[in-house]
Write an enzyme that holds these catalytic residues in place. Structure first.
Site, PDB file in Angstrom:
ATOM      1  N   CYS A  65       0.821  -1.366  -0.157  1.00 18.48           N
ATOM      2  CA  CYS A  65       0.004   0.216   0.063  1.00 18.48           C
ATOM      3  C   CYS A  65       0.825   1.255  -0.030  1.00 18.48           C
ATOM      4  O   CYS A  65       1.941   1.426   0.844  1.00 18.48           O
ATOM      5  CB  CYS A  65      -0.701  -0.118   1.326  1.00 18.48           C
ATOM      6  N   CYS A  69      -0.107   4.856   6.854  1.00 18.44           N
ATOM      7  CA  CYS A  69      -0.817   4.781   8.208  1.00 18.44           C
ATOM      8  C   CYS A  69       0.044   3.828   9.296  1.00 18.44           C
ATOM      9  O   CYS A  69       0.219   2.636   8.746  1.00 18.44           O
ATOM     10  CB  CYS A  69      -2.181   3.972   8.033  1.00 18.44           C
ATOM     11  N   CYS A  72      -0.839   0.173  10.280  1.00 16.03           N
ATOM     12  CA  CYS A  72      -1.141  -0.850   9.227  1.00 16.03           C
ATOM     13  C   CYS A  72       0.009  -1.814   8.862  1.00 16.03           C
ATOM     14  O   CYS A  72       1.344  -1.272   8.611  1.00 16.03           O
ATOM     15  CB  CYS A  72      -2.001  -0.357   8.197  1.00 16.03           C
ATOM     16  N   CYS A 109     -17.002  -9.066   3.781  1.00 16.51           N
ATOM     17  CA  CYS A 109     -16.508  -7.606   3.581  1.00 16.51           C
ATOM     18  C   CYS A 109     -15.369  -7.819   2.729  1.00 16.51           C
ATOM     19  O   CYS A 109     -14.410  -8.397   3.038  1.00 16.51           O
ATOM     20  CB  CYS A 109     -15.998  -7.160   5.248  1.00 16.51           C
ATOM     21  N   CYS A 142     -20.227  -5.906   1.951  1.00 15.31           N
ATOM     22  CA  CYS A 142     -19.601  -4.722   2.287  1.00 15.31           C
ATOM     23  C   CYS A 142     -18.244  -4.497   1.387  1.00 15.31           C
ATOM     24  O   CYS A 142     -17.358  -5.508   1.677  1.00 15.31           O
ATOM     25  CB  CYS A 142     -19.368  -4.411   3.523  1.00 15.31           C
ATOM     26  N   CYS A 202     -20.253   1.905   6.894  1.00 14.41           N
ATOM     27  CA  CYS A 202     -19.694   1.253   8.057  1.00 14.41           C
ATOM     28  C   CYS A 202     -18.398   2.187   8.290  1.00 14.41           C
ATOM     29  O   CYS A 202     -17.744   2.156   7.605  1.00 14.41           O
ATOM     30  CB  CYS A 202     -19.395  -0.317   7.799  1.00 14.41           C
ATOM     31  N   ARG A 272     -19.509  -3.373  16.368  1.00 18.37           N
ATOM     32  CA  ARG A 272     -18.844  -4.775  16.005  1.00 18.37           C
ATOM     33  C   ARG A 272     -17.296  -4.766  16.591  1.00 18.37           C
ATOM     34  O   ARG A 272     -16.532  -3.934  16.643  1.00 18.37           O
ATOM     35  CB  ARG A 272     -18.788  -4.664  14.549  1.00 18.37           C
TER      36      ARG A 272
END
Length: 393
Positions: A65, A69, A72, A109, A142, A202, A272
């Site tokens: 990626c 972040c 992550c 998801c 999702c 979400c 969740r």
């Protein structure tokens, strides 16, 4: 405890607690923890009974990626030894999803690393959604693909997506300390795009990144104002090879207080328990079901979770039941509002901003906790999507 009685009354009326009340929940002592859980449990049962919704993650594209972040394992420059692979084909993703559905998952998801999808990526994911829907009647899908650009949310909705996930993660005030390659406002804009397209929003948070109680309350209040239908609460998994590898700030008790605070602030949304529950809640996971009405089944994106059968046994042993595809997750007022593309939290014309008022509650700071680093509980995913091994579901 007067504080808890007040919070229960407000939760049953869908009224927003004051910031001072939310902070007071985080400041309660371990001696009062069971009372806190019991109080928040009353609010949870009012809107969701004893049902637990199961969700299943399929990591469509792992690692590599370009975003930075800090939390992550897939970030730019990550040295975490995770699985790295490019896009799964629609039939591969559908097979992975089928394992979760067979294990009891009601929602699949679909997640892909990256800043955001290209139009070609949206086409690819649209085909995957269609394949999953064809093979699994009644399953919700999702998508979680990063920052959206114009028209992409509408295209995902047209392909059959039911929801879109994009977490706020932390407070606006500290967001720049965690990520520099995009902004808090970028994330808010993507959630708004999903809502405008008629997708169920979400959006949640990550706890345990060194944030203060004030930061946690700030992000949860931002979520309340954003009004998603689902709020995932992640607990940081401190992967070796990431900037936050040494951040072990959570105890099971702290996690329960955070979940209780989220339930009081967002009483009628799907809360969740997401990544990190096995690492930080550990043997207290069943107690957390009194606060949250939704969990992920099996593994996560780059880490392994509790065995799927163990999840099901835990739910049954704790006196809860798995929510079926024939049951609407959201309370009637939220489900009706979503069907009409409106806000689910409030009635009338008062808008979606924070509501409610009240006298500040005095908060007494708890004794500082020194959590132990449980690196033995952080297991990199080596099975399921992107491998030749059977998934955990």
């Amino acid at each position: 405890m007067d504080l808890l009685n007040t919070l229960v009354d407000k939760g049953l009326r869908r009224e927003l607690p004051t910031r001072e009340e939310a902070l007071a929940v985080l400041a309660t002592s371990d001696d009062d923890l069971l009372e806190v859980v019991a109080a928040a449990g009353k609010v949870r049962r009012q809107w969701f009974g004893r049902r637990v919704k199961l969700n299943y993650l399929v990591n469509l594209k792992s690692g590599l990626c370009p975003e930075d972040c800090s939390y992550c394992s897939q970030r730019l420059g990550s040295k975490a030894e995770i699985l790295k692979y490019t896009w799964l084909k629609p039939d591969e993703a559908s097979q992975a999803a089928a394992a979760g559905v067979a294990g009891g998952a009601k929602r699949v998801c679909l997640v892909a690393s990256g800043r955001g999808p290209t139009d070609r990526d949206v086409d690819r994911v649209s085909k995957t959604i269609e394949a999953i829907k064809e093979q699994n009647e009644g399953v919700e899908v999702c998508a979680c693909l990063g920052l959206l650009s114009g028209g992409q949310a509408e295209r995902l909705r047209a392909a059959g997506a039911d929801a879109y996930n994009h977490n706020l993660n932390t407070s606006e005030g500290t967001y720049g300390d965690i990520t520099t390659t995009h902004t808090f406002a970028d994330r808010v804009d993507t959630v708004h795009q999903a809502q405008a397209a008629g997708l169920s929003a979400c959006s949640g948070l990550i706890a345990g990144m060194g944030e203060s109680d004030e930061d946690l309350v700030d992000v949860v209040y931002s979520l309340r104002e954003l009004d998603p239908d689902s709020v995932p609460v992640n607990f940081l998994i401190p992967f070796e090879g990431t900037p936050l590898a040494k951040e072990w700030n959570l105890t099971p008790q702290r996690c329960l207080r955070i979940l209780a605070m989220v339930r009081f602030v967002c009483p009628d949304v799907e809360v969740r328990i997401a990544g990190g529950r096995e690492v930080h809640l550990r043997s207290m996971q069943p107690l957390a079901l009194n606060l949250a009405n939704s969990i992920f089944l099996g593994d996560y994106l780059t880490s392994e979770g509790q065995a799927g059968k163990a999840d099901l046994d835990m739910i049954a042993d704790a006196g809860f039941e798995v929510e079926g595809t024939d049951t609407t997750t959201l309370p009637e007022h939220r489900a009706d509002a979503l069907a009409g593309d409106g806000c689910g939290s409030h009635s009338g014309s008062g808008g979606c901003g924070p509501c409610g008022d009240g006298e500040p509650a005095a908060a007494e700071a708890p004794v500082a906790e020194v959590p132990a680093a449980r690196t033995d509980l952080v297991a990199v995913r080596r099975r399921g999507a992107g491998t030749d091994l059977a998934p955990n579901a």
